[in-house]
Design an enzyme around this catalytic site. Structure first.
Site, mmCIF file in Angstrom:
data_model
loop_
_atom_site.group_PDB
_atom_site.id
_atom_site.type_symbol
_atom_site.label_atom_id
_atom_site.label_comp_id
_atom_site.label_asym_id
_atom_site.label_seq_id
_atom_site.Cartn_x
_atom_site.Cartn_y
_atom_site.Cartn_z
ATOM 1 N N HIS A 56 -4.257 -0.208 13.827
ATOM 2 C CA HIS A 56 -5.471 0.532 14.187
ATOM 3 C C HIS A 56 -6.341 0.776 12.954
ATOM 4 O O HIS A 56 -7.566 0.611 13.011
ATOM 5 C CB HIS A 56 -5.087 1.863 14.840
ATOM 6 C CG HIS A 56 -6.250 2.753 15.133
ATOM 7 N ND1 HIS A 56 -7.074 2.591 16.230
ATOM 8 C CD2 HIS A 56 -6.754 3.826 14.458
ATOM 9 C CE1 HIS A 56 -8.018 3.509 16.222
ATOM 10 N NE2 HIS A 56 -7.840 4.279 15.164
ATOM 11 N N THR A 65 0.842 -1.199 0.000
ATOM 12 C CA THR A 65 0.000 0.000 0.000
ATOM 13 C C THR A 65 0.874 1.244 0.000
ATOM 14 O O THR A 65 1.961 1.257 0.579
ATOM 15 C CB THR A 65 -0.930 0.025 1.222
ATOM 16 O OG1 THR A 65 -0.162 0.129 2.412
ATOM 17 C CG2 THR A 65 -1.780 -1.236 1.271
ATOM 18 N N ASP A 124 -12.619 -10.277 29.005
ATOM 19 C CA ASP A 124 -13.593 -10.216 30.099
ATOM 20 C C ASP A 124 -14.805 -9.348 29.778
ATOM 21 O O ASP A 124 -15.708 -9.206 30.609
ATOM 22 C CB ASP A 124 -12.944 -9.739 31.396
ATOM 23 C CG ASP A 124 -12.456 -8.292 31.331
ATOM 24 O OD1 ASP A 124 -12.509 -7.689 30.232
ATOM 25 O OD2 ASP A 124 -12.006 -7.766 32.373
ATOM 26 N N GLY A 177 -0.252 2.071 14.639
ATOM 27 C CA GLY A 177 -1.110 2.922 13.825
ATOM 28 C C GLY A 177 -1.678 2.183 12.625
ATOM 29 O O GLY A 177 -2.865 2.307 12.302
ATOM 30 N N THR A 178 -0.833 1.394 11.945
ATOM 31 C CA THR A 178 -1.301 0.607 10.804
ATOM 32 C C THR A 178 -2.332 -0.411 11.250
ATOM 33 O O THR A 178 -3.376 -0.586 10.609
ATOM 34 C CB THR A 178 -0.111 -0.103 10.132
ATOM 35 O OG1 THR A 178 0.842 0.865 9.700
ATOM 36 C CG2 THR A 178 -0.574 -0.922 8.927
ATOM 37 N N GLU A 191 -2.886 6.787 17.825
ATOM 38 C CA GLU A 191 -3.298 7.678 16.745
ATOM 39 C C GLU A 191 -4.196 8.775 17.309
ATOM 40 O O GLU A 191 -5.151 8.482 18.043
ATOM 41 C CB GLU A 191 -4.063 6.901 15.661
ATOM 42 C CG GLU A 191 -3.229 5.871 14.934
ATOM 43 C CD GLU A 191 -2.149 6.523 14.085
ATOM 44 O OE1 GLU A 191 -2.504 7.225 13.120
ATOM 45 O OE2 GLU A 191 -0.958 6.321 14.387
ATOM 46 N N GLY A 194 3.190 -0.898 12.365
ATOM 47 C CA GLY A 194 3.125 -0.526 13.770
ATOM 48 C C GLY A 194 1.690 -0.466 14.263
ATOM 49 O O GLY A 194 0.743 -0.893 13.589
#
Length: 307
Positions: free
Chosen positions: A73, A43, A217, A70-71, A275, A68
């Site tokens: 996320h 990408t 949980d 961020g990616t 982020e 990482g």
């Protein structure tokens, strides 16, 4: 015999070419043995990442992410609304790689690839706000300012040390804010320098010393930090010990719940999984067992008391 029939391996093509070549040579030969048909996707933008996630997410059995927090996320936000979601494997390729640490994944890429392709499939909770999803944490105050204060040049030179350099700088500049907080049916208000809603257990490569945090949980652990001082750190380090009475804490309050509403006197930027995204006020809820991840080691998801 391959473990999976179909899979995607997705990575950021804007990384340094030599670094990418080394990383891919360590990862791909290992993963390809476990997936009969493994498609490699490079990408070059967030739009490119979103498009590929939406296209291939419902079609494949396993979705490998090299990047990482961020990616990860962004991938989580693309896959979360889908009715059929693939198993996710995380290859650490960022500065902190906190969620890969939650999964007990080795930080050396060749070891990480070998571990996750053989790893156990585990279901984990996710967090949902009104507009987004998160997998590790949601926070305002100090944690957001730490992210803002990270110097990109320092990040490139010092890696994870840049996070701690920023944290130290931010602590000296902490400004309290007034808040109103509802955790399930409990209402709390007061002043704080940081509010953290934890799903995972790591921030800035360090395990957060709260032994009740559990990704299975169906609850968040909500931490309200009133001041950043030595008393706070002492209270953090004693949480969960049999002799500790959290009601005696001066600088830290701890709650657990399935739904959290947060409002503050002045709008605050929100940090989700590292982020900066969104602003207060915010409504959060747990999505129990929403994702399935591949673990990287025997201590995946375990808290400090149950290794």
């Amino acid at each position: 015999m391959p473990r999976y029939q179909s899979g995607i391996f997705i990575y950021n093509g804007k990384k340094d070419e030599a670094e990418l070549e080394t990383a891919l040579s360590q990862i791909l030969p290992v993963l390809s043995k476990g997936v009969k048909e493994l498609k490699i996707i490079q990408t070059l933008s967030l739009d490119d990442l979103y498009a590929n996630c939406r296209h291939y997410g419902p079609e494949v059995e396993v979705f490998f992410v090299f990047g990482g927090d961020g990616t990860l996320h962004e991938v989580v936000n693309c896959l979360a609304p889908m009715e059929k979601r693939p198993v996710i494997g995380v290859l650490p390729g960022g500065t902190c790689n906190d969620f890969s640490r939650v999964l007990d994944t080795p930080q050396r890429l060749n070891q990480a690839a070998a571990s996750i392709i053989e790893g156990e499939e585990v279901t984990v909770d996710a967090g949902k706000t009104e507009d987004d999803y998160f997998i590790n944490f949601w926070g305002i105050g100090l944690v957001t300012q730490t992210s803002f204060n990270i110097d990109e040049n320092q990040k490139n030179r010092f890696g994870v040390l840049s996070y701690f350099m920023s944290a130290l700088k931010t602590m000296n500049q902490a400004t309290p804010f007034r808040f109103k907080l509802t955790v399930d049916d409990e209402e709390i208000d007061g002043e704080a320098v940081m509010i953290l809603v934890m799903n995972g257990q790591f921030i800035g490569t360090r395990r957060f010393p709260v032994p009740t945090i559990d990704l299975q949980d169906g609850k968040f652990d909500v931490l309200v930090v009133k001041n950043s001082n030595l008393t706070l750190f002492r209270e953090l380090m004693t949480m969960g010990r049999p002799q500790t009475d959290e009601s005696d804490f001066q600088e830290l309050s701890h709650y657990q719940g399935e739904k959290v509403n947060i409002d503050v006197e002045y709008k605050q930027d929100v940090d989700m999984d590292g982020e900066i995204k969104g602003k207060t006020p915010e409504k959060l809820e747990v999505l129990p067992g929403h994702f399935t991840f591949l673990t990287g080691g025997p201590n995946a998801l375990h808290n400090m008391d149950n290794p």
